[in-house]
Design a protein around this motif. Sequence first.
Motif, mmCIF file in Angstrom:
data_model
loop_
_atom_site.group_PDB
_atom_site.id
_atom_site.type_symbol
_atom_site.label_atom_id
_atom_site.label_comp_id
_atom_site.label_asym_id
_atom_site.label_seq_id
_atom_site.Cartn_x
_atom_site.Cartn_y
_atom_site.Cartn_z
ATOM 1 N N LEU A 161 0.858 -1.172 0.000
ATOM 2 C CA LEU A 161 0.000 0.000 0.000
ATOM 3 C C LEU A 161 0.895 1.223 0.000
ATOM 4 O O LEU A 161 1.804 1.333 0.826
ATOM 5 N N LEU A 162 0.658 2.131 -0.934
ATOM 6 C CA LEU A 162 1.450 3.355 -1.067
ATOM 7 C C LEU A 162 0.651 4.518 -0.483
ATOM 8 O O LEU A 162 -0.501 4.725 -0.853
ATOM 9 N N VAL A 163 1.277 5.252 0.450
ATOM 10 C CA VAL A 163 0.585 6.349 1.128
ATOM 11 C C VAL A 163 1.423 7.617 1.005
ATOM 12 O O VAL A 163 2.532 7.695 1.531
ATOM 13 N N ASP A 164 0.875 8.621 0.301
ATOM 14 C CA ASP A 164 1.552 9.913 0.156
ATOM 15 C C ASP A 164 0.510 10.952 -0.199
ATOM 16 O O ASP A 164 -0.385 10.685 -1.001
ATOM 17 N N ASP A 165 0.629 12.132 0.382
ATOM 18 C CA ASP A 165 -0.364 13.170 0.121
ATOM 19 C C ASP A 165 -0.142 13.882 -1.215
ATOM 20 O O ASP A 165 -1.036 14.572 -1.690
ATOM 21 N N LEU A 190 0.823 -4.014 -6.103
ATOM 22 C CA LEU A 190 0.371 -2.740 -5.548
ATOM 23 C C LEU A 190 -1.128 -2.834 -5.344
ATOM 24 O O LEU A 190 -1.894 -2.906 -6.294
ATOM 25 N N MET A 191 -1.548 -2.881 -4.082
ATOM 26 C CA MET A 191 -2.966 -3.040 -3.779
ATOM 27 C C MET A 191 -3.721 -1.717 -3.836
ATOM 28 O O MET A 191 -4.934 -1.699 -3.815
ATOM 29 N N GLY A 192 -2.972 -0.616 -3.898
ATOM 30 C CA GLY A 192 -3.617 0.676 -4.014
ATOM 31 C C GLY A 192 -2.780 1.794 -3.434
ATOM 32 O O GLY A 192 -1.665 1.574 -2.946
ATOM 33 N N THR A 193 -3.347 2.994 -3.515
ATOM 34 C CA THR A 193 -2.687 4.176 -2.977
ATOM 35 C C THR A 193 -3.667 4.931 -2.085
ATOM 36 O O THR A 193 -4.879 4.851 -2.277
ATOM 37 N N CYS A 194 -3.115 5.655 -1.125
ATOM 38 C CA CYS A 194 -3.918 6.482 -0.231
ATOM 39 C C CYS A 194 -3.252 7.849 -0.116
ATOM 40 O O CYS A 194 -2.030 7.956 -0.179
ATOM 41 N N LYS A 195 -4.078 8.883 0.101
ATOM 42 C CA LYS A 195 -3.531 10.235 0.160
ATOM 43 C C LYS A 195 -3.195 10.709 1.563
ATOM 44 O O LYS A 195 -2.642 11.780 1.736
ATOM 45 N N ASN A 196 -3.523 9.893 2.580
ATOM 46 C CA ASN A 196 -3.141 10.240 3.957
ATOM 47 C C ASN A 196 -3.245 9.000 4.841
ATOM 48 O O ASN A 196 -3.763 7.970 4.431
ATOM 49 N N GLY A 197 -2.744 9.131 6.045
ATOM 50 C CA GLY A 197 -2.718 8.006 6.968
ATOM 51 C C GLY A 197 -4.092 7.542 7.401
ATOM 52 O O GLY A 197 -4.307 6.342 7.622
ATOM 53 N N ARG A 198 -5.022 8.461 7.524
ATOM 54 C CA ARG A 198 -6.379 8.080 7.938
ATOM 55 C C ARG A 198 -7.019 7.161 6.895
ATOM 56 O O ARG A 198 -7.605 6.136 7.236
ATOM 57 N N GLU A 199 -6.861 7.525 5.649
ATOM 58 C CA GLU A 199 -7.383 6.701 4.556
ATOM 59 C C GLU A 199 -6.684 5.332 4.542
ATOM 60 O O GLU A 199 -7.315 4.294 4.322
ATOM 61 N N ALA A 200 -5.381 5.329 4.809
ATOM 62 C CA ALA A 200 -4.610 4.090 4.836
ATOM 63 C C ALA A 200 -5.080 3.175 5.962
ATOM 64 O O ALA A 200 -5.213 1.959 5.769
ATOM 65 N N GLU A 256 1.609 8.850 -8.112
ATOM 66 C CA GLU A 256 1.522 8.439 -9.513
ATOM 67 C C GLU A 256 2.879 7.996 -10.049
ATOM 68 O O GLU A 256 2.995 6.954 -10.698
ATOM 69 N N ALA A 257 3.921 8.758 -9.761
ATOM 70 C CA ALA A 257 5.263 8.421 -10.251
ATOM 71 C C ALA A 257 5.739 7.082 -9.700
ATOM 72 O O ALA A 257 6.249 6.237 -10.443
ATOM 73 N N ILE A 258 5.574 6.882 -8.399
ATOM 74 C CA ILE A 258 6.010 5.613 -7.792
ATOM 75 C C ILE A 258 5.159 4.460 -8.317
ATOM 76 O O ILE A 258 5.683 3.398 -8.658
#
Length: 178
Positions: free
Chosen positions: A5-9, A30-40, A15-17
């Motif tokens: 799981l990739l987490v970055d705001d 890659l199971m997905g991406t999140c834009k913050n820790g709460r979402e993660a 997108e690049a990673i």
Amino acid sequence: MYKVLLVDDEALIREAISENTRWKELGYELMGTCKNGREAIERLDQEEADLVLTDICMPYVDGMELTRYLYEKHKGVKVIIISGYDDFEYAKTAVKYQVMDYILKPITAKELAQTLTRVKEKLDEERFQRSDMKRIRGAYMSNLPILRGRFLNSLLMGNVGAQEIQEKLKDYKIRLNG
């Protein structure tokens, strides 16, 4: 394959990673991406990951809070922190929460691939040890009746010392009342 799981705001970094990492070649999905820790946290409470790549500085729940949460609630999930901050306090906290790696931005696709390869080797080793322990435990449990029988036979023959008797009774879960 290990789930990541990739987490970055920052959307551009996510997108690049996501697009520039050869996940399958490295042994990851890659199971997905999140834009913050709460979402993660919400995502990880629904679906387990093996590895989380996270930034430190994010809104709502930052990377360190996410790492602490994973350390306390999801012990098996490994963390790699990707950060633009080289503050020693962050690194010290990362060690406390057993972060696998702490990478400073900017990072190249090659550097990330090397890190992911090292982490995969550690994950493989841990997985092998767990499966080996399960096999050993299974063999022990299947042989437990034989071990109990041998112990009871030795006990009847008087070949066991007092301290060993107590240890074996406990190990073999035998209760001799009276």
